[in-house]
Structures are given as C-alpha cells and as structure tokens.
Design a protein around this motif. Structure first.
Motif, PDB file in Angstrom:
ATOM      1  N   VAL A 125       0.857  -1.182   0.000  1.00  0.00           N
ATOM      2  CA  VAL A 125       0.000   0.000   0.000  1.00  0.00           C
ATOM      3  C   VAL A 125       0.894   1.233   0.000  1.00  0.00           C
ATOM      4  O   VAL A 125       1.843   1.312   0.794  1.00  0.00           O
ATOM      5  CB  VAL A 125      -0.939   0.036   1.223  1.00  0.00           C
ATOM      6  N   ILE A 126       0.622   2.190  -0.882  1.00  0.00           N
ATOM      7  CA  ILE A 126       1.374   3.439  -0.885  1.00  0.00           C
ATOM      8  C   ILE A 126       0.411   4.603  -0.655  1.00  0.00           C
ATOM      9  O   ILE A 126      -0.785   4.527  -0.978  1.00  0.00           O
ATOM     10  CB  ILE A 126       2.177   3.642  -2.190  1.00  0.00           C
ATOM     11  N   VAL A 127       0.928   5.671  -0.070  1.00  0.00           N
ATOM     12  CA  VAL A 127       0.181   6.911   0.162  1.00  0.00           C
ATOM     13  C   VAL A 127       0.789   7.982  -0.726  1.00  0.00           C
ATOM     14  O   VAL A 127       2.013   8.170  -0.722  1.00  0.00           O
ATOM     15  CB  VAL A 127       0.243   7.331   1.645  1.00  0.00           C
ATOM     16  N   ASP A 128      -0.050   8.677  -1.493  1.00  0.00           N
ATOM     17  CA  ASP A 128       0.471   9.716  -2.380  1.00  0.00           C
ATOM     18  C   ASP A 128       0.481  11.070  -1.677  1.00  0.00           C
ATOM     19  O   ASP A 128       0.049  11.195  -0.525  1.00  0.00           O
ATOM     20  CB  ASP A 128      -0.323   9.767  -3.688  1.00  0.00           C
ATOM     21  N   ALA A 129       0.956  12.083  -2.374  1.00  0.00           N
ATOM     22  CA  ALA A 129       1.115  13.407  -1.785  1.00  0.00           C
ATOM     23  C   ALA A 129      -0.217  14.062  -1.428  1.00  0.00           C
ATOM     24  O   ALA A 129      -0.252  15.025  -0.651  1.00  0.00           O
ATOM     25  CB  ALA A 129       1.901  14.305  -2.739  1.00  0.00           C
ATOM     26  N   HIS A 130      -1.322  13.552  -1.986  1.00  0.00           N
ATOM     27  CA  HIS A 130      -2.643  14.119  -1.724  1.00  0.00           C
ATOM     28  C   HIS A 130      -3.385  13.380  -0.616  1.00  0.00           C
ATOM     29  O   HIS A 130      -4.557  13.684  -0.354  1.00  0.00           O
ATOM     30  CB  HIS A 130      -3.473  14.118  -3.005  1.00  0.00           C
ATOM     31  N   GLY A 131      -2.753  12.397   0.006  1.00  0.00           N
ATOM     32  CA  GLY A 131      -3.389  11.675   1.095  1.00  0.00           C
ATOM     33  C   GLY A 131      -4.250  10.513   0.659  1.00  0.00           C
ATOM     34  O   GLY A 131      -4.946   9.908   1.475  1.00  0.00           O
ATOM     35  N   GLY A 132      -4.205  10.178  -0.636  1.00  0.00           N
ATOM     36  CA  GLY A 132      -4.921   9.003  -1.111  1.00  0.00           C
ATOM     37  C   GLY A 132      -4.037   7.770  -1.061  1.00  0.00           C
ATOM     38  O   GLY A 132      -2.816   7.859  -0.875  1.00  0.00           O
ATOM     39  N   ALA A 133      -4.642   6.587  -1.238  1.00  0.00           N
ATOM     40  CA  ALA A 133      -3.893   5.326  -1.171  1.00  0.00           C
ATOM     41  C   ALA A 133      -4.055   4.547  -2.463  1.00  0.00           C
ATOM     42  O   ALA A 133      -5.099   4.610  -3.131  1.00  0.00           O
ATOM     43  CB  ALA A 133      -4.367   4.478   0.001  1.00  0.00           C
ATOM     44  N   THR A 134      -3.014   3.825  -2.823  1.00  0.00           N
ATOM     45  CA  THR A 134      -3.032   2.871  -3.934  1.00  0.00           C
ATOM     46  C   THR A 134      -2.464   1.556  -3.416  1.00  0.00           C
ATOM     47  O   THR A 134      -1.479   1.561  -2.666  1.00  0.00           O
ATOM     48  CB  THR A 134      -2.180   3.384  -5.112  1.00  0.00           C
ATOM     49  N   ALA A 135      -3.089   0.453  -3.788  1.00  0.00           N
ATOM     50  CA  ALA A 135      -2.664  -0.847  -3.259  1.00  0.00           C
ATOM     51  C   ALA A 135      -2.686  -1.894  -4.369  1.00  0.00           C
ATOM     52  O   ALA A 135      -3.430  -1.781  -5.341  1.00  0.00           O
ATOM     53  CB  ALA A 135      -3.584  -1.269  -2.118  1.00  0.00           C
ATOM     54  N   TRP A 136      -1.873  -2.930  -4.208  1.00  0.00           N
ATOM     55  CA  TRP A 136      -1.874  -4.058  -5.141  1.00  0.00           C
ATOM     56  C   TRP A 136      -1.356  -5.301  -4.429  1.00  0.00           C
ATOM     57  O   TRP A 136      -0.693  -5.214  -3.393  1.00  0.00           O
ATOM     58  CB  TRP A 136      -1.034  -3.755  -6.384  1.00  0.00           C
ATOM     59  N   GLY A 137      -1.682  -6.467  -4.993  1.00  0.00           N
ATOM     60  CA  GLY A 137      -1.227  -7.728  -4.414  1.00  0.00           C
ATOM     61  C   GLY A 137      -2.397  -8.599  -4.006  1.00  0.00           C
ATOM     62  O   GLY A 137      -3.498  -8.524  -4.558  1.00  0.00           O
ATOM     63  N   ALA A 138      -2.164  -9.454  -3.011  1.00  0.00           N
ATOM     64  CA  ALA A 138      -3.185 -10.391  -2.537  1.00  0.00           C
ATOM     65  C   ALA A 138      -4.322  -9.641  -1.858  1.00  0.00           C
ATOM     66  O   ALA A 138      -4.113  -8.604  -1.223  1.00  0.00           O
ATOM     67  CB  ALA A 138      -2.561 -11.394  -1.570  1.00  0.00           C
ATOM     68  N   ASN A 139      -5.547 -10.193  -1.953  1.00  0.00           N
ATOM     69  CA  ASN A 139      -6.704  -9.496  -1.399  1.00  0.00           C
ATOM     70  C   ASN A 139      -7.728 -10.460  -0.813  1.00  0.00           C
ATOM     71  O   ASN A 139      -8.898 -10.141  -0.725  1.00  0.00           O
ATOM     72  CB  ASN A 139      -7.369  -8.638  -2.491  1.00  0.00           C
ATOM     73  N   GLU A 140      -7.278 -11.652  -0.387  1.00  0.00           N
ATOM     74  CA  GLU A 140      -8.231 -12.631   0.115  1.00  0.00           C
ATOM     75  C   GLU A 140      -8.884 -12.186   1.419  1.00  0.00           C
ATOM     76  O   GLU A 140      -9.929 -12.704   1.811  1.00  0.00           O
ATOM     77  CB  GLU A 140      -7.564 -14.006   0.293  1.00  0.00           C
ATOM     78  N   SER A 141      -8.292 -11.199   2.115  1.00  0.00           N
ATOM     79  CA  SER A 141      -8.873 -10.693   3.366  1.00  0.00           C
ATOM     80  C   SER A 141      -9.175  -9.198   3.291  1.00  0.00           C
ATOM     81  O   SER A 141      -9.231  -8.520   4.310  1.00  0.00           O
ATOM     82  CB  SER A 141      -7.913 -10.964   4.539  1.00  0.00           C
ATOM     83  N   ASN A 142      -9.346  -8.685   2.074  1.00  0.00           N
ATOM     84  CA  ASN A 142      -9.595  -7.254   1.859  1.00  0.00           C
ATOM     85  C   ASN A 142      -8.438  -6.386   2.325  1.00  0.00           C
ATOM     86  O   ASN A 142      -8.633  -5.216   2.675  1.00  0.00           O
ATOM     87  CB  ASN A 142     -10.878  -6.792   2.559  1.00  0.00           C
ATOM     88  N   GLN A 143      -7.213  -6.948   2.335  1.00  0.00           N
ATOM     89  CA  GLN A 143      -6.087  -6.148   2.807  1.00  0.00           C
ATOM     90  C   GLN A 143      -5.727  -5.023   1.854  1.00  0.00           C
ATOM     91  O   GLN A 143      -4.954  -4.126   2.208  1.00  0.00           O
ATOM     92  CB  GLN A 143      -4.872  -7.025   3.122  1.00  0.00           C
ATOM     93  N   LEU A 144      -6.282  -5.039   0.635  1.00  0.00           N
ATOM     94  CA  LEU A 144      -6.077  -3.916  -0.283  1.00  0.00           C
ATOM     95  C   LEU A 144      -7.056  -2.786  -0.003  1.00  0.00           C
ATOM     96  O   LEU A 144      -6.958  -1.718  -0.613  1.00  0.00           O
ATOM     97  CB  LEU A 144      -6.228  -4.368  -1.737  1.00  0.00           C
ATOM     98  N   GLY A 145      -7.995  -3.025   0.906  1.00  0.00           N
ATOM     99  CA  GLY A 145      -8.965  -1.983   1.233  1.00  0.00           C
ATOM    100  C   GLY A 145     -10.162  -1.956   0.309  1.00  0.00           C
ATOM    101  O   GLY A 145     -10.968  -1.025   0.360  1.00  0.00           O
ATOM    102  N   VAL A 146     -10.292  -2.963  -0.570  1.00  0.00           N
ATOM    103  CA  VAL A 146     -11.442  -3.084  -1.464  1.00  0.00           C
ATOM    104  C   VAL A 146     -12.012  -4.487  -1.335  1.00  0.00           C
ATOM    105  O   VAL A 146     -11.279  -5.438  -1.029  1.00  0.00           O
ATOM    106  CB  VAL A 146     -11.054  -2.795  -2.937  1.00  0.00           C
ATOM    107  N   ALA A 147     -13.310  -4.620  -1.578  1.00  0.00           N
ATOM    108  CA  ALA A 147     -13.962  -5.918  -1.405  1.00  0.00           C
ATOM    109  C   ALA A 147     -13.772  -6.828  -2.604  1.00  0.00           C
ATOM    110  O   ALA A 147     -13.769  -8.045  -2.482  1.00  0.00           O
ATOM    111  CB  ALA A 147     -15.452  -5.715  -1.135  1.00  0.00           C
TER     112      ALA A 147
END
Length: 790
Positions: free
Chosen positions: A492-514
């Motif tokens: 998970v990375i945080v950009d200069a505007h305070g938003g987040a971008t994520a990638w990788g495994a997501n079997e437990s919603n660890q990317l923050g999306v369902a």
C-alpha cells in the motif's frame, strides 16, 4: 558434469536436489518448503500432485492416493473409477518435482536418480521408466534409501569393502534401521533391516495433539470444545504447524508455547521438554528396542560402541538422540530431510550402475554376538483428539510443467501435463538509483529517483501458481510517494494528496477493497473515509494514520488486530476508524496479529493478540480494542514483526519485547518477554526494522546491525537450520557501502545504501534479488540484479 535431478520419494513427502551443468548442487524448494506431500488425485482431465492433490482429494476420496508409492507397491491402482497404470500414479509426482527444478535450471536434467524404499527397486523400475519417458526424460536410476544415506554420509564414496554402516531413517510414516556392508563392486550388501510404523514423525505429532486435547479438557474446556468443533482447514493446518514448530524448538529450549486458534476462541499452551519426554516415553522405548533388535540380528553390539547415521524429518524430534544414545553413537545428517536425495545426487555413474544390480534382500546375519533379537514393546498408535477432524496442509496448486520433448505416441500421459505458464516479459532497465524501498515477506517495492514505483520478487497469494518477477514498474501508481509499506504479498502506498493505492493479494480485503482486481496484480484505489499520511502493512491487515491524527484499519479482524471488531469476527473489513479515543497519532505498525500506534507525545497504544507479549502487557490477554501500553520512556519510532515489537526512543536506544524464541529481540533470555528490554548497540540507532524472525537497526554512522533467526544467512554471516543470534552483529556491505535503510522478510534481509543501491542476502527462493529465479541465496549481500554497478 551432467545435469542430474535426484528425488527422494517417500510414503508421506518428496524431496529433491538438483545438480547444474557446472556441477553446483541445490535443494529444490516447493513454495518455500524443502518437500511436498506425496499425494496424487485424478480428475476428468488428468492428475495433480502434492498439496493440490490434498485439496482435490478432500472432495473426491475415491480419486485420491495419499501415497502413490505405497499404492503402486501394494497394487491398489483403482482411482476415479478407473484401473490405473502404476506409472500414472508416479508421473504427476515426477512432473511436479521437475516443474520446481526448472526454477533453478531451465534446462531439463540429463539424468534422474530416485531414492526408493529398500526392497522396492524391482517393482518400481518399469513404472518409473514409463513415467519418465512420458515426460521425454531418460529412465531413472533407482537407489534404496539406506544406500543413498550411506553415499551422503561418505561424500559419495560408499562403504569400503567389508566396512559396516548403520542407517536410522526417522521418516514421517515409520522408523527404519538398516545395517549395510561394503563390497568390491561399490553396491553394499544389506545385512539386516527392520522398521516400525508406530514410530514415524506423524505418530509423534499425534501424541502431542492427544496430550494437547487432554490438557485443554482439564484447563480450558471451552477452548477444547471449540477445537474439536473446528472445521476451518487453515486454522487446523496452522495448529499442526505449531505442533511441529514447538517440537523442534524443544531441541534447544527448555520450554515453548503452542498457539491454539479457532474461530470461537484462542489461547496458548506451554509445552516443556519434561512434558515432551513424558509424552514420548513409550515412543522412545520403541525406538531403542528397534535399533537394539536390528544391531543384534546383524551381530553388532548394542552397547553404544556402534556408529549410526540418522536421516529423515523425524531426526528433529529432540528425544530421539537421548533415546538411542545408550544403544549406539549417533551422527545426525546436517540436513536430514534431504540427505538421501543428496546421496543420490553425488553418486558416480558407475556406482549407480552397480547399485541398480544389487540384491536388496537382507543377508543372513554374520558373527552374531550377544543376546538374541530384542522384541520391541507393543506400542498402539496414539489417536488424535476425539472427534477432531484431520488437518490437511493448506491447498496450493503445483506449478505447471515445462513442455518437454515428445514421448512415444503410445504413452498415455502426454495429455496430462498442463502447458507452462508464460514467464514475466523482460522489463525496462533497472534504475541506477532508488531513493526509498519497502521490503515485504516475499517481495520488495521501491521508488526510484524519478518517483516511479517498482516491484520484484513474488506476490505469493495472487494465484495458486506464482513465479518470481523481475524488477518492473507498477502501473497506476500516482507519484510522488508520501509513505508506503509492504506486507505479506501486498503493498500500500500513500500519495502526496493523502490518497492510497494498493496491489497484491486481497483474500482478506487487505487492499482496502472488497473485489479482487483483474488482473490480480493490478493496482486499486481503496476508498478511505479521510486523507492519510502514513501506512503499515501486516500479514493480512493494514493500518493508516489520518491527517487529523486518528487511525484507519482494514483487512482480517481475527484476534482483534483491527481494533474495532470483536476478537472472533472473521469477515474481512473495509477501511474505517479504529476509535476516536486514539488521537494525535503520528505512526502505526502492523504485525502478524497485533497493531501498534504511536502518538505525538511518544506514548504507545496497542491492540490485537498478546500471546507472545508483543503488546507488552500480560502474556495471553490481548485486547480487541486499543489500550494504552505501559511505557517508561517516550518513543520516536515503532515497528512490528511476527509476534514481536521494536521501538527507538528519543536518544536512539532500541527497545524490544514479545516473541524471542529465535533471539529476535536481541536480548537473549526466555522465549517470550512481556516487557520492553534495551538492545545493547555500539551507537545510537536512527532506523530499525522487524521481519518475521529477525530484526536489525541502522546506527548513526550508517552501520547496519542484525540479530535473530539465521536459517538462511539473513544476518549476514553463515547460517544453518534453526540457527540464530541473540547479539546484534554488523553486516559487511560490499565496497564499504553505507546503509540508508534496511528491512527483511521471511528469510532474507535487504539494504538500501546512501548511493541508491539495493543489496539482498539470505533466502533467495522468492527472487527478491531481482533475478526472477528461485535460488538458495547466501549470507553475502548481492546487488539487485540488473541495477548498474558503480
């Protein structure tokens, strides 16, 4: 020297070693493990092997062969309603081993040697040849397991004519003792051989589980009932792994803990060496009797004067040495699980030819001395806990096979080999300089001087079959990066505007999306209820600091690690605030199953599991909601590892607490510490990191020091299985480089230098060195593959 693949096909597991064209040899790793389950399952399209077969067989027992070798030898060949050719049961095992060997050497082996049970060569020779031929490979040379062990013990020379060797094979399904005598041909004579199927490593685990059930019945009946009712395969496999880990810990520690986790409760049970001695008292007696009986039949004294060589995974059982010491002098193989495969790898072609013609039947004992054969005591197999379901390994589909040269048209197996998945295409040139990086368990993310985010290694949970990727830019990541973190198979990375971008495994919603993105490694933008300034990724959850000083959490809530859900909640959770009682937060740290938050005054908050003292409170209590942790000094930096925590105070002093069974606290002392202790360093620290079983710090002069587990040389000096250091030791970087940042994962360490170079050392199975290949690694730091040298 010809390329050779050596396989040790056992009743429960398969191991392999490979020799390359230049003569170097390596252990073949199967998703990080040195062995895979000896299992095969058939379906309408062919067959799968290993862990995938375990999973498929759970739904179709009639198509499942838990031990294909045993099935062939006993002529049990009907699976999936079809009478199978014996080669059909062996080919998937050979295919799976070849697929993983390809990670180390893409060229097919020029010869294959297979370690098989004593007495089975004649029955296995034809089906093994047909199985190999179906994959376009030469017929394998077969070697009885005790003979392969002798070759390993003697460096490939074998026994001299008239010399005697005694092998104790402590396997998973049985214990076998064999006495051999050398001959002029190079193929030994079997003097005596006996085995006992009640003395396998699996029987040891069953005894410990039975004891565990009785202990919980007495001291924690609700947890005992929850465990008996548990059906979650992952949690049951985790308990089996905990039992095996505890068993090995007691080889060097007076006591350890077994974590028992169910969907309806969790706890820990203390297991001491004295407990284990009592649990395995009858097992030890049986092992002594088996060895004494075999030596007596061979005419050898059972008074401790005879030397024995011990192999097999059960060699790690700590009571085995003391049990057999009165009978014989023991030498344990350095890597007992792969010792037989190594013997098959290093044998000369002439020796293999002679062994192929040897008589496997035990000869009449000669020069018999002492009393007659000792009858071992009757030892009924200890059952698992009543009503407790079986504990299969976590299902993992094996990699697909490379396409081999065509086999004869009559081969029935050609259609059963899946096509090979394409490798990652080569990416752009690796940057001269990186400015920041974030090591995860099996992959690394980094930012170059232009603000582009890169990644390499393996995101192991993206699919059932994965391959290490070379360094490549991550598409869809807005720059510049304000903060970032890598966990187990996600970033998970945080950009200069305070938003987040994520990638990788997501079997437990660890990317923050369902919803898992398509493709699975595509970047996603989780919807956060507030802008954020910092982030930390754990095993299956993530934490972030909001711009107004609160904490967001998302992922798997089990154990209370999210700080806003009941400890038994298991439904994956989207990003939401922890609690507004936790305020003025400046940093967070996510561990395996606990969470930490640091406020602007240096105070510490924690929530989640505390079974190893990782929160710093009373061991085992924990909390599903944030609690103030008792700290005597204000902290400036915090990090969380696998059940342990580290912090730096305002003067550069490093403090540590929690799990300490591998020296990961840098303090020595007991396996668990529930209060912070000071790590003695030669100078103040400016950075600190915590990996799965080891840790490190960067001092004010740029020196990197490490401590903890060193199985793979991840501390920067030669390592060995279960080795570790409780004392921080400096890491020598090539060219006298100065460290700017450091981190680590499941068995490796990494360092970013002040001139932007990245070095890695330790386990190289996941390709964290940027090579996009599975290797064994080493303790010497190597520069990232493809990055220009100075």
């Amino acid at each position: 020297m010809a390329r050779r693949l050596a396989l040790d096909i056992g009743a429960t597991t398969v191991t392999a070693r490979i020799r390359g064209g230049r003569g170097g040899s390596q252990t073949v790793l199967f998703d990080g493990a040195p062995s895979f389950p000896a299992a095969v399952c058939f379906d309408g399209h062919g067959a799968c092997a290993g862990a995938a077969a375990l999973a498929a067989g759970a739904g179709d027992p009639a198509s499942y062969a838990g031990s294909p070798l045993t099935a062939v030898l006993s002529a049990r060949l009907r699976y999936g309603g079809v009478e199978r050719d014996p080669a059909e049961l062996l080919m998937p095992v050979l295919s799976l081993a070849l697929a993983h060997a390809r990670d180390l050497d893409v060229q097919p082996p020029e010869s294959i040697s297979c370690v098989v049970p004593l007495g089975s060569m004649e029955r296995l020779r034809a089906p093994m040849s047909r199985a190999a031929r179906s994959l376009g490979l030469p017929a394998p040379s077969l070697i009885p397991e005790p003979v392969a062990a002798v070759l390993h013990a003697t460096g490939g020379r074998g026994l001299p004519p008239g010399g005697t060797g005694v092998i104790v094979d402590a396997g998973g399904s049985a214990m076998e003792v064999t006495v051999l005598r050398g001959t002029e041909s190079g193929a030994p004579v079997i003097v005596a051989d006996h085995s006992d199927r009640t003395l396998g490593g699996d029987d040891v685990d069953a005894r410990i589980l039975a004891w565990l059930g009785a202990f919980l019945d007495r001291d924690n009946p609700p947890l005992a009932a929850a465990l008996r009712a548990e059906t979650n395969r992952t949690l049951l496999a985790s308990l089996r792994d905990e039992v095996r880990r505890a068993k090995e810990d007691l080889a060097r520690l007076p006591e350890t803990e077994i974590a028992v986790t169910t969907l309806r409760g969790h706890g820990t049970v203390r297991l001491t060496r004295a407990d284990l001695d009592r649990i395995l008292a009858d097992w030890s007696a049986g092992a002594r009797a088996l060895l004494a009986r075999t030596l007596s039949e061979a005419g050898l004294p059972a008074n401790g004067s005879v030397g024995c060589f011990v192999i097999g995974g059960g060699a790690h059982v700590p009571v085995l040495g003391p049990a057999l010491a009165p009978i014989a002098r023991l030498t344990f193989a350095h890597e007992p699980l792969t010792a037989a495969a190594d013997g098959a790898l290093i044998a000369d072609d002439e020796v293999l030819e002679a062994i192929g013609k040897m008589d496997e039947a035990p000869a009449v004992a000669v020069r018999k001395r002492g009393p007659g054969a000792v009858k071992p005591p009757t030892m009924p197999k200890v059952p698992a806990m009543p009503n407790m379901p079986a504990m299969p390994r976590i299902p993992v589909k094996p990699p697909t096979m490379p396409k081999m040269p065509s086999a004869p048209a009559s081969s029935p197996f050609l259609a059963r080999t899946d096509p090979v998945a394409p490798l990652f295409p080569p990416g752009p040139p690796v940057p001269d300089e990186f400015v920041r990086f974030w090591p995860g368990v099996s992959h690394i993310a980094a930012e170059d001087a232009d603000g582009t985010v890169w990644q390499w290694g393996e995101l192991a949970m993206l699919s059932l079959v994965t391959k290490p990727m070379p360094p490549r830019p991550v598409a869809g990541v807005p720059g510049p990066v304000a903060a970032a973190s890598s966990g187990e198979s996600f970033t998970v990375i945080v950009d200069a505007h305070g938003g987040a971008t994520a990638w990788g495994a997501n079997e437990s919603n660890q990317l923050g999306v369902a919803t898992t993105p398509a493709p699975k490694d595509a970047a996603v933008r989780p919807v956060l209820p507030a802008t954020v300034t910092d982030v930390s990724c754990g095993t299956s959850h993530a934490l972030a600091v909001t711009s107004d000083g609160h904490v967001l959490s998302w992922g798997l809530p089990l154990g209370g690690r999210l700080g806003n859900a009941a400890p038994m909640d298991i439904a994956p959770q989207a990003p939401k605030p922890v609690t507004y009682n936790v305020r003025d937060i400046v940093a967070v740290a996510a561990g395996r199953n606990h969470s930490l938050a640091l406020d602007e005054s240096g105070g510490l908050w924690g929530w989640g599991r505390d079974n190893r003292g990782q929160l710093g409170g009373a061991v085992g209590r924990g909390s599903p909601y944030p609690m103030r942790l008792p700290t005597s000094v204000p902290f400036a930096t915090i990090v969380a590892g696998k059940d342990f925590s580290l912090a730096i105070d305002g003067e550069g002093t490093v403090w540590s607490w929690g799990r300490n069974d591998r020296g990961q606290l840098g303090l020595g002392g007991p396996a668990t510490r529930d209060g912070a202790g000071r790590v003695h360093l030669p100078a103040p620290a400016i950075r600190v990191f915590a990996a799965q079983g080891h840790a490190g710090a960067i001092l004010v002069d740029g020196t990197l020091v490490t401590w903890g587990a060193n199985d793979h040389g991840q501390l920067g000096f030669p390592g060995a299985l279960r080795s570790f250091s409780t004392v921080p030791r400096p890491v020598t970087l090539p060219g006298g480089a100065t460290a700017a940042d450091a981190g680590g994962g499941g068995g490796y360490s990494a360092c970013l230098t002040v001139d932007g170079k990245i070095f890695t050392w330790g386990e190289a199975h996941h390709g964290v060195d940027g090579s996009a290949a599975r290797g064994t690694g080493g303790h010497v730091p190597v520069q990232l593959a493809g990055q220009p040298r100075n």
